[in-house]
Design a protein around this motif. Structure first.
Motif, PDB file in Angstrom:
ATOM      1  N   VAL A 172      57.637   0.337  19.497  1.00  0.00           N
ATOM      2  CA  VAL A 172      58.827   1.149  19.239  1.00  0.00           C
ATOM      3  C   VAL A 172      59.753   0.367  18.314  1.00  0.00           C
ATOM      4  O   VAL A 172      60.079  -0.797  18.606  1.00  0.00           O
ATOM      5  CB  VAL A 172      59.566   1.488  20.552  1.00  0.00           C
ATOM      6  N   PRO A 173      60.182   0.957  17.192  1.00  0.00           N
ATOM      7  CA  PRO A 173      61.141   0.275  16.320  1.00  0.00           C
ATOM      8  C   PRO A 173      62.495   0.134  17.025  1.00  0.00           C
ATOM      9  O   PRO A 173      63.017   1.111  17.572  1.00  0.00           O
ATOM     10  CB  PRO A 173      61.247   1.195  15.109  1.00  0.00           C
ATOM     11  N   VAL A 174      63.030  -1.060  17.033  1.00  0.00           N
ATOM     12  CA  VAL A 174      64.341  -1.290  17.643  1.00  0.00           C
ATOM     13  C   VAL A 174      65.366  -1.676  16.582  1.00  0.00           C
ATOM     14  O   VAL A 174      66.419  -2.236  16.892  1.00  0.00           O
ATOM     15  CB  VAL A 174      64.262  -2.346  18.765  1.00  0.00           C
ATOM     16  N   SER A 175      65.041  -1.365  15.342  1.00  0.00           N
ATOM     17  CA  SER A 175      66.006  -1.482  14.245  1.00  0.00           C
ATOM     18  C   SER A 175      65.709  -0.377  13.249  1.00  0.00           C
ATOM     19  O   SER A 175      64.612   0.193  13.237  1.00  0.00           O
ATOM     20  CB  SER A 175      65.913  -2.851  13.562  1.00  0.00           C
ATOM     21  N   ALA A 176      66.668  -0.085  12.422  1.00  0.00           N
ATOM     22  CA  ALA A 176      66.436   0.876  11.345  1.00  0.00           C
ATOM     23  C   ALA A 176      65.552   0.235  10.278  1.00  0.00           C
ATOM     24  O   ALA A 176      65.551  -0.984  10.092  1.00  0.00           O
ATOM     25  CB  ALA A 176      67.762   1.313  10.741  1.00  0.00           C
ATOM     26  N   GLY A 177      64.778   1.061   9.588  1.00  0.00           N
ATOM     27  CA  GLY A 177      63.986   0.569   8.463  1.00  0.00           C
ATOM     28  C   GLY A 177      62.791  -0.268   8.850  1.00  0.00           C
ATOM     29  O   GLY A 177      62.391  -1.160   8.104  1.00  0.00           O
ATOM     30  N   ALA A 178      62.184   0.005  10.009  1.00  0.00           N
ATOM     31  CA  ALA A 178      61.004  -0.752  10.416  1.00  0.00           C
ATOM     32  C   ALA A 178      59.776  -0.283   9.640  1.00  0.00           C
ATOM     33  O   ALA A 178      59.573   0.911   9.422  1.00  0.00           O
ATOM     34  CB  ALA A 178      60.765  -0.594  11.910  1.00  0.00           C
ATOM     35  N   GLU A 179      58.966  -1.241   9.239  1.00  0.00           N
ATOM     36  CA  GLU A 179      57.715  -0.954   8.517  1.00  0.00           C
ATOM     37  C   GLU A 179      56.589  -1.679   9.230  1.00  0.00           C
ATOM     38  O   GLU A 179      56.648  -2.895   9.424  1.00  0.00           O
ATOM     39  CB  GLU A 179      57.820  -1.412   7.063  1.00  0.00           C
ATOM     40  N   VAL A 180      55.540  -0.929   9.629  1.00  0.00           N
ATOM     41  CA  VAL A 180      54.544  -1.444  10.566  1.00  0.00           C
ATOM     42  C   VAL A 180      53.133  -1.144  10.072  1.00  0.00           C
ATOM     43  O   VAL A 180      52.872  -0.072   9.519  1.00  0.00           O
ATOM     44  CB  VAL A 180      54.738  -0.806  11.961  1.00  0.00           C
ATOM     45  N   SER A 181      52.220  -2.093  10.301  1.00  0.00           N
ATOM     46  CA  SER A 181      50.785  -1.870  10.116  1.00  0.00           C
ATOM     47  C   SER A 181      50.068  -2.182  11.424  1.00  0.00           C
ATOM     48  O   SER A 181      50.411  -3.149  12.109  1.00  0.00           O
ATOM     49  CB  SER A 181      50.223  -2.756   9.010  1.00  0.00           C
ATOM     50  N   GLU A 182      49.085  -1.348  11.772  1.00  0.00           N
ATOM     51  CA  GLU A 182      48.273  -1.570  12.961  1.00  0.00           C
ATOM     52  C   GLU A 182      46.810  -1.421  12.588  1.00  0.00           C
ATOM     53  O   GLU A 182      46.429  -0.467  11.907  1.00  0.00           O
ATOM     54  CB  GLU A 182      48.638  -0.586  14.076  1.00  0.00           C
ATOM     55  N   GLN A 183      45.979  -2.368  13.052  1.00  0.00           N
ATOM     56  CA  GLN A 183      44.545  -2.333  12.795  1.00  0.00           C
ATOM     57  C   GLN A 183      43.803  -2.602  14.093  1.00  0.00           C
ATOM     58  O   GLN A 183      44.253  -3.413  14.917  1.00  0.00           O
ATOM     59  CB  GLN A 183      44.140  -3.376  11.755  1.00  0.00           C
ATOM     60  N   GLY A 184      42.670  -1.933  14.266  1.00  0.00           N
ATOM     61  CA  GLY A 184      41.843  -2.155  15.450  1.00  0.00           C
ATOM     62  C   GLY A 184      42.214  -1.272  16.626  1.00  0.00           C
ATOM     63  O   GLY A 184      41.768  -1.521  17.747  1.00  0.00           O
ATOM     64  N   PHE A 185      43.005  -0.204  16.369  1.00  0.00           N
ATOM     65  CA  PHE A 185      43.424   0.716  17.412  1.00  0.00           C
ATOM     66  C   PHE A 185      42.768   2.088  17.201  1.00  0.00           C
ATOM     67  O   PHE A 185      42.135   2.333  16.169  1.00  0.00           O
ATOM     68  CB  PHE A 185      44.942   0.872  17.418  1.00  0.00           C
ATOM     69  N   CYS A 186      42.946   2.960  18.162  1.00  0.00           N
ATOM     70  CA  CYS A 186      42.454   4.333  18.005  1.00  0.00           C
ATOM     71  C   CYS A 186      43.150   5.011  16.834  1.00  0.00           C
ATOM     72  O   CYS A 186      42.527   5.730  16.059  1.00  0.00           O
ATOM     73  CB  CYS A 186      42.690   5.098  19.305  1.00  0.00           C
ATOM     74  N   TRP A 187      44.462   4.776  16.702  1.00  0.00           N
ATOM     75  CA  TRP A 187      45.232   5.299  15.563  1.00  0.00           C
ATOM     76  C   TRP A 187      45.822   4.121  14.808  1.00  0.00           C
ATOM     77  O   TRP A 187      46.602   3.328  15.358  1.00  0.00           O
ATOM     78  CB  TRP A 187      46.356   6.229  16.038  1.00  0.00           C
ATOM     79  N   ASN A 188      45.424   3.973  13.552  1.00  0.00           N
ATOM     80  CA  ASN A 188      45.871   2.854  12.734  1.00  0.00           C
ATOM     81  C   ASN A 188      46.852   3.336  11.672  1.00  0.00           C
ATOM     82  O   ASN A 188      46.791   4.488  11.233  1.00  0.00           O
ATOM     83  CB  ASN A 188      44.682   2.161  12.069  1.00  0.00           C
TER      84      ASN A 188
END
Length: 226
Positions: A172-188
């Motif tokens: 969950v982003p806890v600041s404005a303007g969060a940019e995230v990458s996820e790999q190895g999950f059901c949804w990337n």
């Protein structure tokens, strides 16, 4: 990119004062590799019940049990050889005990990584406040509870997750303007822009034996459930 945890610095364990605290087994597990233990108010009872000792007590002592309170008072009066420091606060203070404990840690061990337990249960208002305070800390922050582990990731931080296939994961982003990458999950996702407190990252599932989440910008909170 920096990845949690950083073995080149000391770790400080914060044992918080949650009404629903983690088990003694979890507290002992969280203490592994920690050079210092800080008890926050009734967290002292949890430390003692786990058979551990602390280096620093922080709090107004309004929720500490009889045994812990006696030790705090003995440490303050120096009538006995109590082995921990005490920062005891006025109950009518403006800041929370955790906020003041983080300040005390930064003063004593400014480069330390922070591990937390007993900070998430029993009081949702306090839990949200805890999340905000930990998100504002300049140190690496890990949270270890009975049912999950969590990380606070700032821009350019990453969490490498190994051998956790099938486990639930949320961020969950806890600041404005969060940019995230996820790999190895059901949804990337790749450099996804996430609004503050968005639910986009809730209830993902680890699929790979080696998954990772990276925060490129902003601050995110991540949970890996047992």
């Amino acid at each position: 990119m920096r990845a949690l945890s950083n073995s080149d610095v000391d770790c400080v364990l914060i044992v918080g004062g949650s009404p629903d605290r983690s088990s003694a087994k979890t507290i002992c597990y969280a203490s592994r590799g920690c050079a210092h233990i800080v008890a926050v108010d009734r967290g002292l009872d949890a430390v003692l019940d786990a058979g551990l000792s602390c280096d620093l007590f922080c709090g107004d002592a309004d929720t500490v049990g009889e045994r812990g309170l006696r030790l705090v008072e003995e440490a303050q009066s120096r009538t006995k050889a109590v082995s921990f420091e005490v920062e005891r606060y006025d109950p009518h203070k403006d800041a929370t005990d955790l906020s003041l404990a983080l300040r005390a840690i930064e003063k004593r061990w400014p480069l330390a990584e922070i591990v937390c337990t007993c900070v998430s249960g029993g009081a949702p208002d306090h839990a949200l406040g805890v999340l905000g305070r930990l998100a504002g800390a300049r140190s690496f922050v890990r949270v270890i509870e009975d049912d999950f582990e969590a990380r606070i990731l700032h821009g350019n931080d990453a969490w490498e997750i190994c051998a956790a296939q099938g486990r639930r994961f949320s961020c969950v982003p806890v600041s404005a303007g969060a940019e995230v990458s996820e790999q190895g999950f059901c949804w990337n996702v790749d450099h996804a822009q996430m609004p503050l407190l968005s639910d986009w990252g809730i209830s993902n599932v680890v699929e790979s034996s080696r998954a990772s989440v990276q925060c490129h910008e902003g601050v995110i909170a991540c949970w890996l459930y047992c």
